[in-house]
Scaffold this active site. Structure first.
Site, PDB file in Angstrom:
ATOM      1  N   SER A 120       0.830  -1.203   0.000  1.00 29.94           N
ATOM      2  CA  SER A 120       0.000   0.000   0.000  1.00 29.94           C
ATOM      3  C   SER A 120       0.864   1.252   0.000  1.00 29.94           C
ATOM      4  CB  SER A 120      -0.889   0.020   1.238  1.00 29.94           C
ATOM      5  OG  SER A 120      -1.499   1.285   1.377  1.00 29.94           O
ATOM      6  N   TYR A 125      -1.196   0.534  10.443  1.00 26.02           N
ATOM      7  CA  TYR A 125      -1.366  -0.129   9.146  1.00 26.02           C
ATOM      8  C   TYR A 125      -0.208   0.245   8.224  1.00 26.02           C
ATOM      9  CZ  TYR A 125      -3.556  -1.101   4.582  1.00 26.02           C
ATOM     10  OH  TYR A 125      -3.823  -1.541   3.315  1.00 26.02           O
TER      11      TYR A 125
END
Lengths: 438, 244
Positions: free
Chosen positions: B136, B149
């Protein structure tokens, strides 16, 4: 968010839900009503928009296929384009298809769509074996010709107002190739066009593009196109019968300004199209995509009409009143000077289902930009249709009055009563059903 | 004959889109996720549409001890392994509760990295294979809004980078996918700018192309390369005051 149909008129404020499974959908049905389901948004007007709209995009799985019978079971969000992608290479094609492949099974059933073969094979209903519907209490009801038949028949053409279509079984047709043998027959006026319709009644597919700006003795001049699925022997290269050219995706890049489409540009287009068609008179092999879905080649073609959007007028006229009714409609259109590019005339065969649009006779479909001039023309076209015993296609409608619907199509009275009696009316409603009092 | 594709975390929207894309190109599939039985409807759909073999297998990325056994239990070592496992979690919860943060780190970093590491051993020994890790842009720089995250994804990106470096002289291919915003279950309900938000199909198409062209690192929408370039270039004294 702002929601609209393919014609981009009207636009309504609504919430678009995208439930992922039947349980989530059932919660919406019982807790957020009234709802209307939406597929790929190809209904022109307000059939699939409302304050609470449910996108069926997560219900898009194929479930089973029987290669003996051609029966496909799939969820409501699967499109005809996906069906073709999967099954044409195996020699199957949708038995009935409208003019776009970007229509979901749910949408095709709800509008009981028709295709170029209606005159001999009927509407989508004729090839639908059963439907699973979500009922007002969130439970799932199977309906078919021999199981809840009333619900089944009211769902075909019922515009999503009998419950949410979850999945269905449809029958595909066998084809030997991905090609159509097309015959183009130019006609010089309406009488000739209708004569050709009668002469070509045995053709599987038949439709006419009509030059709706041609006047007087040329009124109703058309290009009649018949088609048959090509057999293996018809192809120059029978080794790869399902390989057809895939058109490059073209996207219509912008909203054209309102003045771009006016009676001059459209008249020029119509004249040019007619002449080009004349040159293609006779037989030709056409791939399935160009034959059935010429407009799909340009995605977002609705932007052609600019931000204000457009509307489609589509009526059906009974056989005996057809000639007179069509003449009056075409005269009214040419007189008004309202421009329509896409004017399609088709012969319909018999239709028995309780609320489906087709009736034995003719159907005329015309696109109009959303201008004052075309809006002024609509009531006149409505009146002519009414006087000739015709009716209107709700999948195209965005502006009819409830009175016009009641006068032209009393079948909807019984339908609305049924909805009120069975609790459907409080759970399922679209902007259109509310406008028309269904 | 197209090679077998193993999809880890097959229930995610990006994984589903990838399954369709690879199956469309004729690749048979193994769909791996927890509660594999619930993937059967997906498998049926894929078989019907593309006429490829599809099997569903039980897989838990956080069961580190079981990763080797999981891979040995497959009927065949795949040609391509795509990992879409990961959880974003809730940043506030991750800050307040180390257990919640640990779950994010385990499912978005530890599990994905270690299972791909195990696959890399087997691919290297065989002398072929492609490893595709969906990481990501959140891992490109830690931000207050989702750094737990982000840290997991930074770890995963670094792991993939190291793996690629290690395997560069072998035929084994390692692709790092850095999607920006994608319209998936994970981002449902978030108010994402449409121009920056890719659809899962777009991600799948980009991944498939990267696989065919043997790319190393891909962004999905080109604008993200620019955005992340700027974000990475901001001096820390400036960056630490931003609210991104």
């Amino acid at each position: 968010m702002e929601l609209s149909g393919w014609g981009r008129y009207p636009r309504v404020q609504g919430t678009l839900h995208s439930p992922r499974d039947a349980a989530a959908l059932a919660t919406l049905v019982t807790e957020a009503p009234p709802l209307i389901a939406r597929g790929l948004g190809r209904a022109y007007g307000d059939s699939a928009i409302g304050a609470q709209t449910v996108s069926m995009r997560h219900f898009s799985k194929m479930i089973a296929f029987d290669p003996e019978t051609g029966q496909l079971v799939a969820e409501a969000g699967v499109s005809l384009g996906e069906v073709i992608d999967a099954f044409l290479p195996r020699g199957w094609f949708p038995s009935v298809t409208p003019g776009t492949k970007f229509v979901t099974l749910g949408g095709a059933i709800a509008a009981d769509v028709h295709g170029k073969n209606h005159h001999c094979e009927g509407s989508f209903a004729a090839f639908t074996d059963w439907i699973d519907l979500m009922a007002p209490d969130g439970s799932i009801t199977r309906c078919a010709r021999d199981e809840n038949p009333e619900l089944f028949h009211n769902t075909l053409g019922g515009m999503g107002l009998t419950g949410i279509i979850l999945r269905a079984a449809i029958r595909l047709r066998r084809v030997e190739t991905g090609w159509i043998r097309q015959t183009m027959i130019p006609t010089s006026n309406l009488d000739e066009t209708l004569e050709i319709f009668d002469e070509t009644l045995s053709a599987t597919y038949c439709v006419a593009w009509i030059d709706c700006l041609a006047k007087e003795e040329a009124l109703g001049r058309s290009l009649v196109m018949t088609g048959e699925h090509a057999a293996l022997g018809d192809l120059p290269s029978p080794a790869t019968p399902f390989e057809t050219p895939r058109p490059r995706a073209i996207r219509f890049p912008l909203d054209l300004p309102g003045f771009a489409l006016n009676s001059y540009t459209v008249r020029a287009f119509n004249a040019l199209y007619y002449r080009m068609g004349m040159r293609k008179t006779g037989e030709a092999l056409v791939d399935w995509d160009s034959y059935f879905y010429p407009l799909d080649a340009v995605s977002d073609w609705n932007r052609l009409y600019g931000k204000r959007g457009f509307m489609q007028f589509q009526c059906a006229l009974p056989l005996d009143a057809g000639r007179d009714g069509l003449t009056r409609l075409l005269e009214a259109i040419t007189r008004s000077g309202a421009a329509s590019f896409l004017a399609v005339l088709k012969r319909f065969g018999p239709q028995t289902s309780p609320v489906s649009f087709p009736m034995e006779g003719y159907t005329l479909a015309l696109d109009f930009p959303m201008t004052a001039r075309s809006q002024a023309l609509m009531p006149e076209l409505d009146r002519i249709t009414l006087e000739h015993g015709g009716r209107f296609y709700l999948a195209k409608d965005s502006r009819m009055s409830p009175e016009t619907l009641r006068q032209t199509d009393p079948r909807w009275d019984a339908f609305a009563r049924m909805r009120a009696d069975t609790g459907l009316a409080t759970r399922f409603a679209s902007a259109q059903s509310q406008r028309l009092g269904l | 004959m197209s090679g077998l594709v193993l999809i880890l975390g097959a229930r995610s929207d990006m994984a589903r889109a990838c399954a369709h894309r690879f199956a469309r190109a004729g690749h048979p599939l193994v769909l791996a996720a927890r509660n594999a039985a619930t993937l059967e409807a997906d498998a049926t759909d894929l078989r019907l549409r593309y006429r490829v073999a599809v099997t569903c297998v039980e897989f838990d990325a956080t069961d580190i001890a079981g990763l080797g056994a999981f891979l040995d239990g497959l009927a065949e070592l795949p040609a391509v392994a795509l990992c879409a496992v990961g959880t974003m979690g809730d940043q506030a919860q991750s800050q307040a509760d180390p257990q919640a943060a640990a779950t994010v780190l385990r499912t978005s970093f530890e599990g994905p990295a270690l299972v791909l590491g195990e696959l890399a051993q087997r691919f290297e020994a065989r002398g072929s294979g492609a490893i595709i890790g969906i990481s990501s842009v959140a891992g490109e720089r830690g931000r207050a809004s989702n750094y737990v995250y982000g840290a997991a994804k930074a770890g995963f990106t670094a792991f993939l980078s190291g793996l690629r470096n290690r395997l560069a002289r072998t035929p084994v291919q390692v692709i790092t996918v850095l999607p920006g915003f994608v319209a998936t279950r994970m981002t449902e309900g978030l108010d994402l700018p449409a121009r920056l938000t890719a659809q899962p199909d777009e991600v799948a198409e980009a991944i498939f192309r990267a696989y065919e062209k043997r790319r190393d690192i891909i962004y999905i929408r080109p604008i993200w390369r620019v955005i992340m370039g700027v974000i990475r270039a901001l001096p820390e004294p400036v960056f630490k005051r931003t609210r991104l």
